[in-house]
Design a protein around this motif. Structure first.
Motif, PDB file in Angstrom:
ATOM      1  N   GLY A 297      28.763 -14.106 -31.779  1.00 48.00           N
ATOM      2  CA  GLY A 297      27.818 -14.342 -32.865  1.00 48.00           C
ATOM      3  C   GLY A 297      27.143 -15.676 -32.683  1.00 48.00           C
ATOM      4  N   GLY A 298      26.553 -16.183 -33.759  1.00 44.24           N
ATOM      5  CA  GLY A 298      25.821 -17.454 -33.683  1.00 44.24           C
ATOM      6  C   GLY A 298      24.367 -17.205 -33.356  1.00 44.24           C
ATOM      7  N   SER A 299      24.115 -16.233 -32.495  1.00 46.73           N
ATOM      8  CA  SER A 299      22.791 -15.641 -32.329  1.00 46.73           C
ATOM      9  C   SER A 299      23.048 -14.205 -31.879  1.00 46.73           C
ATOM     10  N   ALA A 300      21.985 -13.407 -31.853  1.00 50.09           N
ATOM     11  CA  ALA A 300      22.185 -11.977 -31.616  1.00 50.09           C
ATOM     12  C   ALA A 300      22.847 -11.734 -30.256  1.00 50.09           C
ATOM     13  N   CYS A 301      23.803 -10.800 -30.240  1.00 51.23           N
ATOM     14  CA  CYS A 301      24.475 -10.441 -28.985  1.00 51.23           C
ATOM     15  C   CYS A 301      23.634  -9.371 -28.297  1.00 51.23           C
TER      16      CYS A 301
ATOM     17  N   ILE B  89      14.396 -22.301 -33.603  1.00 50.54           N
ATOM     18  CA  ILE B  89      14.702 -21.816 -32.251  1.00 50.54           C
ATOM     19  C   ILE B  89      16.195 -21.986 -32.050  1.00 50.54           C
ATOM     20  N   LYS B  90      16.848 -20.976 -31.536  1.00 53.36           N
ATOM     21  CA  LYS B  90      18.294 -21.034 -31.340  1.00 53.36           C
ATOM     22  C   LYS B  90      18.564 -21.045 -29.842  1.00 53.36           C
ATOM     23  N   SER B  91      19.019 -22.175 -29.328  1.00 49.11           N
ATOM     24  CA  SER B  91      19.261 -22.298 -27.887  1.00 49.11           C
ATOM     25  C   SER B  91      20.741 -22.534 -27.654  1.00 49.11           C
TER      26      SER B  91
ATOM     27  N   THR C 206      23.511  -3.971 -34.145  1.00 45.88           N
ATOM     28  CA  THR C 206      23.256  -4.497 -35.493  1.00 45.88           C
ATOM     29  C   THR C 206      24.264  -5.625 -35.748  1.00 45.88           C
ATOM     30  N   GLN C 207      24.022  -6.385 -36.813  1.00 47.25           N
ATOM     31  CA  GLN C 207      24.964  -7.465 -37.127  1.00 47.25           C
ATOM     32  C   GLN C 207      26.172  -6.924 -37.891  1.00 47.25           C
ATOM     33  N   GLY C 208      26.074  -5.702 -38.412  1.00 52.94           N
ATOM     34  CA  GLY C 208      27.265  -5.029 -38.918  1.00 52.94           C
ATOM     35  C   GLY C 208      27.450  -5.037 -40.428  1.00 52.94           C
TER      36      GLY C 208
ATOM     37  N   GLY D  74      17.748 -17.117 -45.465  1.00 51.16           N
ATOM     38  CA  GLY D  74      16.658 -17.489 -44.557  1.00 51.16           C
ATOM     39  C   GLY D  74      16.479 -16.477 -43.442  1.00 51.16           C
ATOM     40  N   ASP D  75      17.344 -15.463 -43.384  1.00 53.59           N
ATOM     41  CA  ASP D  75      17.185 -14.391 -42.407  1.00 53.59           C
ATOM     42  C   ASP D  75      16.469 -13.223 -43.072  1.00 53.59           C
ATOM     43  N   VAL D  76      15.811 -12.446 -42.233  1.00 55.87           N
ATOM     44  CA  VAL D  76      15.122 -11.249 -42.706  1.00 55.87           C
ATOM     45  C   VAL D  76      15.833 -10.063 -42.055  1.00 55.87           C
TER      46      VAL D  76
ATOM     47  N   GLU E  80      22.719 -23.277 -30.753  1.00 54.99           N
ATOM     48  CA  GLU E  80      22.391 -24.455 -31.564  1.00 54.99           C
ATOM     49  C   GLU E  80      20.920 -24.406 -31.979  1.00 54.99           C
ATOM     50  N   TRP E  81      20.646 -24.984 -33.162  1.00 55.25           N
ATOM     51  CA  TRP E  81      19.281 -24.994 -33.685  1.00 55.25           C
ATOM     52  C   TRP E  81      18.388 -25.988 -32.937  1.00 55.25           C
ATOM     53  N   ILE E  82      17.135 -25.585 -32.772  1.00 54.32           N
ATOM     54  CA  ILE E  82      16.107 -26.552 -32.366  1.00 54.32           C
ATOM     55  C   ILE E  82      14.964 -26.381 -33.368  1.00 54.32           C
TER      56      ILE E  82
ATOM     57  N   LEU F  63      33.023  -7.377 -30.691  1.00 52.06           N
ATOM     58  CA  LEU F  63      32.766  -7.398 -32.135  1.00 52.06           C
ATOM     59  C   LEU F  63      31.547  -8.299 -32.340  1.00 52.06           C
ATOM     60  N   HIS F  64      30.419  -7.684 -32.632  1.00 45.37           N
ATOM     61  CA  HIS F  64      29.205  -8.479 -32.864  1.00 45.37           C
ATOM     62  C   HIS F  64      29.222  -8.944 -34.324  1.00 45.37           C
ATOM     63  N   ALA F  65      29.163 -10.243 -34.526  1.00 40.19           N
ATOM     64  CA  ALA F  65      29.280 -10.777 -35.887  1.00 40.19           C
ATOM     65  C   ALA F  65      28.087 -11.656 -36.225  1.00 40.19           C
ATOM     66  N   TRP F  66      27.778 -11.694 -37.500  1.00 41.80           N
ATOM     67  CA  TRP F  66      26.728 -12.589 -38.005  1.00 41.80           C
ATOM     68  C   TRP F  66      27.341 -13.487 -39.065  1.00 41.80           C
ATOM     69  N   GLY F  67      26.922 -14.711 -39.081  1.00 40.59           N
ATOM     70  CA  GLY F  67      27.415 -15.596 -40.125  1.00 40.59           C
ATOM     71  C   GLY F  67      26.590 -16.858 -40.173  1.00 40.59           C
ATOM     72  N   MET F  68      26.981 -17.745 -41.037  1.00 39.52           N
ATOM     73  CA  MET F  68      26.259 -18.999 -41.227  1.00 39.52           C
ATOM     74  C   MET F  68      27.253 -20.079 -41.626  1.00 39.52           C
ATOM     75  N   THR F  69      26.919 -21.312 -41.320  1.00 37.82           N
ATOM     76  CA  THR F  69      27.716 -22.449 -41.777  1.00 37.82           C
ATOM     77  C   THR F  69      27.963 -22.319 -43.284  1.00 37.82           C
ATOM     78  N   GLU F  70      26.950 -21.887 -44.012  1.00 37.87           N
ATOM     79  CA  GLU F  70      27.033 -21.776 -45.476  1.00 37.87           C
ATOM     80  C   GLU F  70      27.981 -20.670 -45.937  1.00 37.87           C
TER      81      GLU F  70
HETATM   82  P1  AMP Z   1      24.603 -21.533 -38.063  1.00 42.03           P
HETATM   83  O1  AMP Z   1      24.879 -21.872 -39.471  1.00 42.03           O
HETATM   84  O2  AMP Z   1      24.188 -22.691 -37.216  1.00 42.03           O
HETATM   85  O3  AMP Z   1      25.694 -20.736 -37.426  1.00 42.03           O
HETATM   86  O4  AMP Z   1      23.326 -20.583 -38.034  1.00 42.03           O
HETATM   87  C1  AMP Z   1      23.251 -19.433 -38.833  1.00 42.03           C
HETATM   88  C2  AMP Z   1      22.089 -18.584 -38.396  1.00 42.03           C
HETATM   89  O5  AMP Z   1      22.269 -18.150 -37.037  1.00 42.03           O
HETATM   90  C3  AMP Z   1      21.931 -17.310 -39.181  1.00 42.03           C
HETATM   91  O6  AMP Z   1      21.236 -17.524 -40.392  1.00 42.03           O
HETATM   92  C4  AMP Z   1      21.146 -16.444 -38.213  1.00 42.03           C
HETATM   93  O7  AMP Z   1      19.758 -16.745 -38.236  1.00 42.03           O
HETATM   94  C5  AMP Z   1      21.695 -16.861 -36.868  1.00 42.03           C
HETATM   95  N1  AMP Z   1      22.737 -15.921 -36.426  1.00 42.03           N
HETATM   96  C6  AMP Z   1      24.071 -16.066 -36.491  1.00 42.03           C
HETATM   97  N2  AMP Z   1      24.693 -14.986 -35.985  1.00 42.03           N
HETATM   98  C7  AMP Z   1      23.737 -14.126 -35.596  1.00 42.03           C
HETATM   99  C8  AMP Z   1      23.738 -12.810 -35.015  1.00 42.03           C
HETATM  100  N3  AMP Z   1      24.847 -12.172 -34.701  1.00 42.03           N
HETATM  101  N4  AMP Z   1      22.539 -12.249 -34.786  1.00 42.03           N
HETATM  102  C9  AMP Z   1      21.382 -12.868 -35.069  1.00 42.03           C
HETATM  103  N5  AMP Z   1      21.320 -14.098 -35.619  1.00 42.03           N
HETATM  104  C10 AMP Z   1      22.475 -14.718 -35.877  1.00 42.03           C
END
Ligand code: AMP
Length: 541
Positions: A300-304, A436-438, A356-358, A415-417, A441-443, A321-328
């Motif tokens: 996770g962290g960006s799309a797999c 931008i996610k590199s 999909t992020q699941g 902030g995601d769509v 990490e955010w840019i 396991l493809h996961a989505w999440g945020m610091t928040e």
């Molecule tokens: P951070 O808090 O630095 O981990 O960034 C969170 C953001 O990273 C999310 O709001 C998404 O925009 C992006 N992100 C995290 N996981 C995924 C994922 N599996 N697929 C696409 N974007 C993701």
């Protein structure tokens, strides 16, 4: 009413108590910052954590005060994590990958009193020391003999803990803060996210269950994602909670080092952003090596990318396991785990679901809305603003920054769509901001544009994230030159270089005669992304 269950507070240090009492011999192995391998156990970590608590109590910090950590994933960082939280203080992990102005901003904003650091970050602290106005003491996670020459006044780990005895945890309510992590988005200053004992315990329980991460005492878990990134994906809580062995990779996150430690220690489960896995693949492809113990990875962290899932599952026999999440969100939001009705679908359809992020665990509520906050249907195609709430979702940022992201019903706008399918699989389609996610990490595109605009030859600048085979995305600088000015991309990049972290610098500059705009004068980044999406296609993976 009589007969009610006990009021047993959900405190993170009870997780370590449990691990030490019932899984005390389970190994905690770490590659420390100097490269040496340390072999400890949960019982050892517990003892060291309580010694740290004792030292911190003696230092006179008041409950809730912040302690900073510029540290890799090691056994000592794990002891520190619990020692700080168990002392009623707040463990603030500082991301060393942010650029220097951001680091000094967040240390000052959090008002960190003590800064713990690995030797790796001493040069950084030497540069920033004068600006860190709240930090009274710097403690290095190294023995005195291993602390390099430094102009800083520092205390070595062994000196600091010399003669310390384990001290009981400090009593705090479960709602007390215990952790902190900053998130740095596109606009404005980084924002502080605060975790409580209760939010961390509930999150760790929520992510442990079979359809989420499914951790077990039979697992050997290697969190490659650093503890300073998004609450370390909570693995410093969920691993001891489940009594899993822990293997901590320290600073060596390249493919060869990760592979070596995984194989030596029999790692069964690991967690990292896509970029790390590309490094591991590259290493295995060049040496012909195979994975003998790894069975599951969370990405996770960006799309797999689907190709990554396919390679892991079909070539290396590792479940993704493809996961989505945020610091928040502490950080887990969703995991793409399949349901019984998917047993009979084709391999291709299964892969599409894992793209999909699941689905959400019990601890997360999720919806998509339009701009008027009307909930949108779960039809797998109507996309809108992705909003969440739950016991481990931020209720506000530290010092009430970014209050506009929270509504009166407790929903946090991610902030995601995204859209959500009838089966509950969420798919991110875009970001409402153009960050931008590199490499996970955010840019900030806006910061880069503002810098480029300072160059006299630039009439207008736009920065977009372009897909990159290694880093997921890399910035591309698009420029409209001043009439008659030289089109010298290298000179423009040179003028930006001193003001940003090295990895923020766009890989390329493209000159155009016009940048597309919306009716309200905003740059149409989607059009630019379409036009330049293949620029880094041939770059080295
Ligand atoms: P951070 O808090 O630095 O981990 O960034 C969170 C953001 O990273 C999310 O709001 C998404 O925009 C992006 N992100 C995290 N996981 C995924 C994922 N599996 N697929 C696409 N974007 C993701």
């Amino acid at each position: 009413m009589q007969g009610a269950p006990q009021d047993w507070p959900l405190l993170v240090h009870t997780i370590l108590d449990h691990a030490a009492r019932w899984h005390g011999d389970r190994k905690v192995v770490a590659r420390r910052a100097d490269g040496r391998i340390a072999r400890t156990t949960y019982a050892d970590v517990h003892t060291e954590a309580q010694k740290i608590t004792g030292r911190l109590v003696a230092s006179g910090l008041a409950p809730g005060e912040r302690v900073g950590a510029l540290c890799w994933n090691t056994d000592r960082h794990l002891s520190l994590w619990y020692g700080v939280m168990g002392a009623g203080l707040v463990h603030h992990t500082v991301n060393p990958r942010l650029f220097e102005e951001q680091i000094s901003f967040i240390v000052n904003d959090a008002e960190d009193r003590i800064m713990f650091t690995d030797i790796t970050f001493l040069p950084l602290l030497e540069k920033l020391r004068d600006q860190l106005t709240t930090v009274r003491q710097i403690i290095v996670l190294a023995d005195r003999a291993d602390v390099p020459e430094t102009s800083l006044e520092v205390t070595a780990w062994d000196d600091w803990l010399d003669g310390a005895e384990p001290h009981p945890w400090v009593s705090v309510p479960e709602t007390a803060p215990c952790g902190m992590c900053y998130t740095s988005g596109t606009t404005g200053l980084p924002k502080g996210v605060v975790y409580s004992h209760r939010s961390n315990v509930l999150h760790a329980l929520g992510m442990s269950v079979p359809d989420v991460l499914g951790l077990s005492a039979r697992d050997v878990v290697m969190p490659i994602v650093p503890m300073f990134h998004a609450n370390g994906w909570s693995l410093a809580f969920s691993a001891p909670l489940n009594g899993t062995a822990l293997v901590l990779p320290g600073a060596a996150l390249d493919g060869a080092s990760v592979y070596e430690l995984m194989e030596d220690e029999g790692v069964t489960f690991s967690a990292a952003v896509p970029t790390v896995w590309l490094g591991l693949f590259k290493h295995m492809e060049s040496t012909g090596q195979r994975l003998s113990s790894l069975s599951r990875v969370v990405i996770g962290g960006s799309a797999c990318p689907p190709a990554m899932t396919k390679k892991f599952e079909e070539i290396y026999g590792v479940e993704v396991l493809h996961a989505w999440g945020m610091t928040e969100m502490s950080p887990l939001g969703t995991v793409a785990s399949l349901l019984p009705q998917h047993d009979s679908i084709s391999a291709e359809d299964k892969l599409a679901l894992k793209d999909t992020q699941g689905r959400v665990p019990y601890t997360v509520e999720m919806k998509v809305t339009d701009d008027e906050n009307r909930e949108l249907p779960h039809d797998g195609k109507t996309f809108g603003r992705l909003k969440v709430r739950g016991p481990a979702v931020a209720g506000a940022y530290f010092k009430n920054a970014g209050a506009e992201n929270f509504d009166e019903d407790g929903w946090f706008d991610t902030g995601d769509v995204a859209h959500i399918s009838p089966d509950g699989f969420m798919k991110i389609t875009d970001r409402s901001k153009d960050v931008i996610k590199s490499g996970g990490e955010w840019i900030s595109s806006i910061d880069l544009e503002n810098l480029a605009m300072l160059h006299p030859d630039v009439a207008e600048a736009a920065v977009i994230g372009v897909p990159h085979p290694k880093w997921d995305e890399r910035p591309l600088l698009v420029i409209v030159p001043q009439p008659g000015a030289a089109q010298d991309g290298a000179a423009i990049l040179d003028s930006m270089r001193p003001h940003i972290a090295k990895w923020w610098l766009p890989d390329e500059v493209t000159f155009v005669s016009e940048i597309p705009h919306t009716a309200t004068g905003k740059i149409q980044k989607t059009k630019l992304r379409d036009a330049f999406q293949d620029v880094y296609k041939g770059a080295a993976a």
